[in-house]
Design a protein around this motif. Structure first.
Motif, PDB file in Angstrom:
ATOM      1  N   VAL A   1     -44.634   2.731 -40.759  1.00  0.00           N
ATOM      2  CA  VAL A   1     -44.348   4.092 -41.211  1.00  0.00           C
ATOM      3  C   VAL A   1     -45.658   4.832 -41.432  1.00  0.00           C
ATOM      4  O   VAL A   1     -46.494   4.410 -42.243  1.00  0.00           O
ATOM      5  CB  VAL A   1     -43.539   4.088 -42.536  1.00  0.00           C
ATOM      6  N   PHE A   2     -45.835   5.924 -40.681  1.00  0.00           N
ATOM      7  CA  PHE A   2     -47.008   6.778 -40.850  1.00  0.00           C
ATOM      8  C   PHE A   2     -46.606   8.052 -41.588  1.00  0.00           C
ATOM      9  O   PHE A   2     -45.418   8.340 -41.766  1.00  0.00           O
ATOM     10  CB  PHE A   2     -47.606   7.118 -39.481  1.00  0.00           C
ATOM     11  N   GLU A   3     -47.591   8.804 -42.021  1.00  0.00           N
ATOM     12  CA  GLU A   3     -47.314  10.072 -42.682  1.00  0.00           C
ATOM     13  C   GLU A   3     -46.436  10.950 -41.792  1.00  0.00           C
ATOM     14  O   GLU A   3     -46.633  11.025 -40.579  1.00  0.00           O
ATOM     15  CB  GLU A   3     -48.625  10.807 -42.997  1.00  0.00           C
ATOM     16  N   ASP A   4     -45.470  11.607 -42.437  1.00  0.00           N
ATOM     17  CA  ASP A   4     -44.534  12.518 -41.750  1.00  0.00           C
ATOM     18  C   ASP A   4     -43.725  11.795 -40.675  1.00  0.00           C
ATOM     19  O   ASP A   4     -43.237  12.415 -39.733  1.00  0.00           O
ATOM     20  CB  ASP A   4     -45.298  13.698 -41.113  1.00  0.00           C
TER      21      ASP A   4
ATOM     22  N   GLU B   1     -54.730   2.663 -35.240  1.00  0.00           N
ATOM     23  CA  GLU B   1     -55.009   3.800 -36.105  1.00  0.00           C
ATOM     24  C   GLU B   1     -54.679   5.105 -35.382  1.00  0.00           C
ATOM     25  O   GLU B   1     -54.942   5.255 -34.188  1.00  0.00           O
ATOM     26  CB  GLU B   1     -56.474   3.794 -36.535  1.00  0.00           C
ATOM     27  N   ARG B   2     -54.075   6.030 -36.116  1.00  0.00           N
ATOM     28  CA  ARG B   2     -53.724   7.325 -35.561  1.00  0.00           C
ATOM     29  C   ARG B   2     -54.605   8.389 -36.197  1.00  0.00           C
ATOM     30  O   ARG B   2     -54.766   8.418 -37.419  1.00  0.00           O
ATOM     31  CB  ARG B   2     -52.252   7.654 -35.816  1.00  0.00           C
ATOM     32  N   LYS B   3     -55.117   9.251 -35.386  1.00  0.00           N
ATOM     33  CA  LYS B   3     -56.022  10.281 -35.879  1.00  0.00           C
ATOM     34  C   LYS B   3     -55.288  11.213 -36.848  1.00  0.00           C
ATOM     35  O   LYS B   3     -54.218  11.730 -36.543  1.00  0.00           O
ATOM     36  CB  LYS B   3     -56.577  11.089 -34.705  1.00  0.00           C
ATOM     37  N   ASN B   4     -55.847  11.372 -38.034  1.00  0.00           N
ATOM     38  CA  ASN B   4     -55.322  12.271 -39.077  1.00  0.00           C
ATOM     39  C   ASN B   4     -53.961  11.852 -39.622  1.00  0.00           C
ATOM     40  O   ASN B   4     -53.294  12.625 -40.295  1.00  0.00           O
ATOM     41  CB  ASN B   4     -55.226  13.720 -38.567  1.00  0.00           C
TER      42      ASN B   4
END
Length: 379
Positions: A368-371, A297-300
């Motif tokens: 794929v994460f946001e941005d 998990e990546r913060k934000n």
């Protein structure tokens, strides 16, 4: 407007010879006086939501200057033949007229019409004369659930830009459809077919061969049109397409010629269960991981998707009846919503393979994460 206690309009209204607007929406009138035909300068007549108004007087033919006629949500069952005398009428709106069963042939004489709106009406067909409306730009037929077919004359509507016919009973487009040379928006989505136990798959449909002539079409929504087999190669002639929705159909392949749709921005293919999207090649791009991928998990930053790339070989000398029925990648379910910190993602090859003659050569996984989906390379 909305004078719910007004039950009648007096005959003397016909003496208002300079009247240009008559707006009596939401009143309790049961009929319009015959004298209304004397209002030769009237440009707008609106009687929408008059729940007791079931017909128009024949004298309506006297409204020589009428430009807009709004009859929404009235119990009108039909339009009088005299409506064809309204030579200046540009907009006719009859939204949610549930009692409207048919339209007169004389509608083809209203040559100034640019907008026809019959959303929610119970008409079963359109008159052949509709093809005479050479200035018609907008035709709305959404939720006309009894509408079973379009007339062959519809191809004569050379000015038609927008055609909405979602949730109708139309299952076949006439061959003349490709003659709609100005058509830009075509929305004809249907409710997705829900397969129940014991039910057979509904009959398949095909677009007419002339369909690819719609070179100005910008948006096409043909959701759940029971399209089967292959999408024709000449579909790529729809070179102006920016949005294409073919979801809930049963075709199993898209033509490689779709690469010619240079303007396409949105391609929607949800629930096309027979489709297996693939492309020839043997290289896995560098931005894919060749190892087991551990999700952290990546913060934000929310995870948006998991991309899986595989290179497989097929020995076509080994016969297998399932090859044309099943996707090469089996058991591929949406997993983004299931991921938790520390979960591992990998590719597993069935042994023996579900499809005979299939071998997994290489694979790669990319999260794929946001941005994180703006790739700058040339792959």
């Amino acid at each position: 407007m909305w004078c719910g206690s007004v039950t009648a309009i007096p005959d003397s209204v016909g003496s208002l010879i300079s009247l240009t607007q008559l707006l009596i929406n939401g009143s309790a009138i049961k009929e319009l006086p015959i004298s209304i035909g004397s209002l030769s300068y009237l440009k707008e007549l609106s009687v929408g939501n008059c729940k007791d108004l079931s017909k128009l007087p024949d004298s309506i033919e006297g409204l020589a200057s009428l430009v807009e006629l709004q009859l929404d949500r009235t119990p009108i069952t039909h339009l009088p033949d005299q409506v064809g005398a309204l030579k200046m009428l540009r907009k006719l709106e009859m939204r949610n007229c549930k009692d409207l069963r048919f339209l007169p042939e004389s509608i083809g004489s209203m040559l100034a019409l640019t907008t026809l709106n019959f959303v929610g009406a119970n008409i079963s067909e359109l008159p052949e004369s509709i093809g005479m409306l050479e200035n018609l730009i907008i035709l709305r037929l959404n939720n006309c659930t009894q509408l079973c077919k379009l007339p062959s004359s519809i191809g004569n509507l050379k000015s038609l830009h927008h055609l909405w016919m979602e949730e109708t009973a139309v299952t076949e487009l006439p061959e003349s459809f490709g003659m709609l040379s100005s058509l830009m928006i075509l929305k004809m989505a249907k409710k997705p077919y829900i397969e129940l136990s014991g039910n057979s798959m509904p009959n398949s449909t095909e677009f007419p061969t002339s369909f690819s002539n719609l070179c100005l079409l910008v948006e096409l929504n043909a959701r759940a049109w029971k399209l089967c087999g292959k999408i024709p190669d000449d579909f790529a002639k729809l070179s102006s397409l920016e949005s294409l929705n073919l979801g809930y159909n049963n075709f199993f392949s898209l033509p490689s010629s779709l690469t010619g749709l240079f303007n396409l921005k949105r391609l929607l293919l949800p629930y096309c269960k027979e489709l297996n999207l693939s492309m020839p090649g043997s290289k896995i791009p560098d931005w894919f991981s060749r190892e087991v991928v551990r999700f952290s998990e990546r913060k934000n930053l929310k995870i948006k998707g998991v991309i899986i790339c595989v290179v497989v070989s097929l020995d076509l000398q080994i016969p297998d009846d399932l090859r044309d029925q099943l996707p090469i990648i089996a058991d591929h379910r949406p997993i983004v919503s299931k991921l938790k910190d520390g979960y591992e993602i990998s590719i597993i090859e069935h042994d023996p393979p579900i499809i005979k003659g299939l071998k997994l050569k290489k694979y790669g996984i990319h999260l794929v994460f946001e941005d994180d989906d703006d790739y700058d390379g040339d792959e």
